[in-house]
Enzyme design. Structure first.
Site, PDB file in Angstrom:
ATOM      1  CG  HIS A 217      -0.515  -0.246   2.627  1.00 22.34           C
ATOM      2  ND1 HIS A 217      -0.096  -1.251   3.199  1.00 22.34           N
ATOM      3  CD2 HIS A 217      -0.050   0.845   3.197  1.00 22.34           C
ATOM      4  CE1 HIS A 217       0.278  -0.780   4.381  1.00 22.34           C
ATOM      5  NE2 HIS A 217       0.661   0.244   4.571  1.00 22.34           N
ATOM      6  CG  ASP A 247       0.251  -4.492   2.175  1.00 18.84           C
ATOM      7  OD1 ASP A 247       0.549  -3.860   1.044  1.00 18.84           O
ATOM      8  OD2 ASP A 247      -0.365  -4.051   3.140  1.00 18.84           O
ATOM      9  N   GLY A 334       2.715   4.764  10.705  1.00 15.21           N
ATOM     10  CA  GLY A 334       4.114   4.991  10.473  1.00 15.21           C
ATOM     11  C   GLY A 334       4.939   3.911  10.383  1.00 15.21           C
ATOM     12  CB  SER A 336       3.106   1.026   6.635  1.00 13.20           C
ATOM     13  OG  SER A 336       1.836   0.635   7.001  1.00 13.20           O
ATOM     14  CB  SER A 352       0.321  -5.703   6.153  1.00 14.77           C
ATOM     15  OG  SER A 352      -0.986  -5.432   5.303  1.00 14.77           O
TER      16      SER A 352
END
Length: 468
Positions: A217, A247, A334, A336, A352
């Site tokens: 993402h 992801d 933050g 991810s 994720s």
């Protein structure tokens, strides 16, 4: 663009040499059933979690349909393998002689997977997730705080329809969301604000160029990434997957001479060398590094998890991601793309999303590294000229310093609005990966997009002794 050398002090997650995705196979030279097929008295062997994962893979093939999942008993340091009762005594004996603890369970893996398909067909509701829990031999279904009223009734009735003993439902106090903004921070500028994520692991792309893996993402949110919030782009998205089967994204460094050392910077000058990629095992201890919350640890609780995030493009839609690792490790916006790894230096996953925070706890889901490597054709290892020459990490380094593995890469890049999730090269912030500060799921720049050196690099947990 001028030559950019990543300082050794900012080496937050990479691998120094190309390694096979699995550890050496655990051979089963003594795994022979007795002549009469009777059970053996062989005691379960003690082993490391990575060895248990390798053995479980072998035993799954050996047991066939009798195999009903496995997990690592961290306290006893043993592999526990579930089997379905039946005419399989010979292979059970072999499994026991190989060192596993074998136990009989009621639900087959096929039945549990069928149950998961029923949930997907009838209860794909934003804020829900499910995964097979081998410890309970059931589907573990989780609903966040947004699942109420008719949605809650729909979920619980679907679970009930699966039959007794097939699934459990629990509540999560937070909201499932992608945690855009993260190991050390990476940045990109898109319409509406700054996107901040975390570099996961430095890799070598299939064409030999230096690159890194992070959350999909993030790669869908923006095309170009920088190592500081206002710096020039240093890397460009090559591939990205979100939502769907995973992801993850592969982002190539623009400078082919970029050095990408193989370690996780835990913030106190004690980097963890990353030597291989490994599949997660339920029950094993794992560590997560993120730029927002730093280093935290926890346990793998499920595999092949399905998570239904609220869609950022359709108020009534859902972004479903499958094939994730479920854990009880905390994370916040933050984090991810940040690294999930083991104490012995195995790269396991990239952050994720999830629910909760590092005050109250929660569930966090991770993209498996092995699956991302296979899908992108990348290899964990030499990320460019001189890669692998990693020195000790400098705990004083901040997110404004040049990026290394797990470091910041963002700011200043102009996203391509025509790109799609399939090519992962454009501004797809509407897909839940860009600036979502209003929803609390995306860029949390107000909560620290600049220097994150104080928030997560010096939390005292970098000794890898288990801090949660």
């Amino acid at each position: 663009m001028s030559h950019k050398r990543i300082p050794k002090r900012k080496a937050a997650i990479a691998a120094g040499s190309v390694v096979a995705l699995g550890a050496a196979a655990i051979l089963l030279p003594h795994a022979n059933a007795s002549q009469d097929g009777s059970s053996t008295d062989a005691a379960p062997k003690t082993m490391k979690a990575t060895d248990a994962s390798d053995l479980a893979s072998q035993l799954q093939g050996l047991l066939g349909q009798a195999f009903a999942g496995s997990y690592y008993d961290a306290a006893a340091k043993q592999l526990v393998v579930n089997v379905i009762p039946g005419d399989n005594n010979n292979v059970v004996v072999q499994a026991e002689k190989a060192g596993a603890k074998v136990r009989e369970v009621s639900n087959s893996l096929a039945a549990l997977k069928t149950g998961a398909q029923t949930l997907k067909a009838k209860a794909t509701i934003p804020g829900t997730a499910w995964a097979v829990d081998p410890k309970t031999n059931k589907l573990a279904v989780t609903a966040d705080s947004t699942v109420t009223g008719a949605d809650w009734n729909r979920l619980t009735s679907t679970v009930k329809s699966l039959g007794d003993g097939m699934a459990t439902v629990k509540r999560s106090s937070g909201t499932f969301k992608t945690l855009v903004s993260g190991g050390d921070a990476i940045f990109s500028q898109v319409q509406g604000g700054t996107v901040r994520c975390s570099l996961g692991f430095n890799v070598k792309a299939s064409d030999g160029s230096p690159a890194f893996l992070t959350a999909g993402h993030c790669g869908v949110a923006a095309k170009q990434w920088s190592d500081s919030e206002t710096g020039q782009p240093i890397a460009t998205v090559d591939q990205a997957t979100f939502p769907g089967n995973g992801d993850f994204s592969l982002i190539k460094y623009d400078d082919p001479n970029t050095q990408a050392p193989s370690e996780v910077n835990t913030g106190e000058g004690q980097p963890v060398q990353i030597t291989q990629a490994a599949d997660a095992t339920v029950g094993e201890q794992v560590f997560r590094m993120g730029s927002t919350t730093g280093l935290h640890d926890g346990t793998v609780t499920g595999l092949d998890a399905t998570v239904n995030f609220q869609s950022e493009t359709d108020p009534n839609g859902v972004d479903t991601v499958t094939g994730l690792i479920q854990t009880d490790v905390c994370a916040e916006a933050g984090d991810s793309g940040g690294s999930l790894f083991t104490q012995d230096g195995s790269a396991v996953g990239m952050t994720s999303g999830g629910s909760g925070d590092c005050t109250s706890g929660g569930e966090t889901f991770f993209q498996p590294v092995t699956a991302a490597l296979q899908a992108t054709g990348a290899t964990l290892g030499d990320g460019g000229a001189g890669a692998g020459q990693a020195g000790s990490a400098d705990p004083s380094a901040s997110a404004s310093d040049p990026a290394g593995g797990g470091d910041a890469v963002g700011g200043g890049g102009t996203a391509d609005p025509s790109a799609t999730a399939s090519d992962g090269t454009g501004d797809q912030s509407g897909a839940g990966a860009g600036d979502q500060s209003g929803a609390g799921a995306g860029d949390q720049s107000g909560a620290g997009t600049g220097d994150q050196s104080g928030a997560g690099t010096g939390d005292g947990s970098s000794s890898l002794t288990g801090t949660n």
